[in-house]
Design an enzyme around this catalytic site. Structure first.
Site, short mmCIF file in Angstrom:
data_model
loop_
_atom_site.label_atom_id
_atom_site.label_comp_id
_atom_site.label_asym_id
_atom_site.label_seq_id
_atom_site.Cartn_x
_atom_site.Cartn_y
_atom_site.Cartn_z
N TYR A 149 -26.31 -43.59 60.80
CA TYR A 149 -27.11 -42.91 61.16
C TYR A 149 -27.25 -41.36 61.32
CZ TYR A 149 -27.62 -46.73 64.02
OH TYR A 149 -27.87 -48.39 64.82
N GLU A 156 -34.90 -38.63 57.94
CA GLU A 156 -36.08 -39.02 57.86
C GLU A 156 -37.23 -37.23 58.78
OE1 GLU A 156 -35.13 -41.53 62.44
OE2 GLU A 156 -34.25 -43.20 60.71
#
Length: 215
Positions: A149, A156
């Site tokens: 994660y 991102e």
């Protein structure tokens, strides 16, 4: 009663098919990435190899919102919507629109993190729906996220940040939308991360296999 059972069977069969196909799609994407890195050893060419399959398999995740809305699964709508929307934004609203960021290493690390996460998640759901509760998959599902994660979210954020100069040239409103998205990324990531930590305590906290068909 028989019609009710038949409807449940159809729903379960559909969900198994959806999870199997999705798992296969992400596995294919991961194979493309790794083969490209092994053959050329260059992050810059990874998008050319995996870009289109990635768009297809990630766009297919829109169905997960449909599943939640119609009660096929019990996943929280807000969490599911945030995760699906953020990924679609990255795939279509950043990487596809701004080819300048496609060669960046963050695209590769992001896609690898997504692929491993989804291969585990979809295979976990598919086996559970089929009645096979595999503890190893349960453990991977609620442990690997500790690394995957942050790796995915960090990659991102980097891609969004790197695209800002180009979005400013494209449209000033879109530029500021991306700035706002960068600002809300930390609390959004915190929401997803703490949700998974809570799920880990729920399923692994007592050392028991509490796997269920759906969350």
């Amino acid at each position: 009663m028989s019609s009710h059972i038949s409807a449940d069977n159809i729903k379960t069969s559909y969900l198994i098919l959806y999870n199997v196909v999705s798992c296969a799609g992400w596995f294919y994407a991961l194979v493309l990435i790794l083969s490209e890195l092994i053959q050329n050893g260059d992050f810059a060419t990874v998008y050319d190899r995996v870009g289109w399959p990635l768009m297809i398999v990630q766009t297919g995740a829109i169905l997960e919102l449909v599943h939640v809305i119609f009660g096929f699964v019990r996943s929280p709508l807000l969490t599911t919507a945030f995760q699906v929307a953020s990924r679609l934004f990255l795939v279509w609203g950043v990487v596809d629109i701004f080819p300048e960021v496609q060669p960046h290493w963050a695209f590769t690390t992001m896609t690898i993190a997504w692929s491993i996460t989804e291969i585990i998640r979809y295979s976990y759901y598919a086996f559970n729906l089929a009645g096979f509760h595999i503890h190893a998959l349960l453990w991977c599902r609620y442990t690997f996220f500790f690394i995957l994660y942050p790796l995915g979210a960090g990659s991102e954020s980097i891609l969004v940040y790197k695209s800002l100069p180009y979005s400013g040239q494209l449209n000033v409103i879109y530029y500021w939308i991306q700035v706002v998205i960068l600002i809300i990324y930390p609390p959004g990531f915190y929401m997803l991360y703490t949700h998974m930590i809570g799920q880990r305590k729920r399923y692994l906290g007592k050392g028991k296999d509490k796997a269920q068909k759906v969350e």
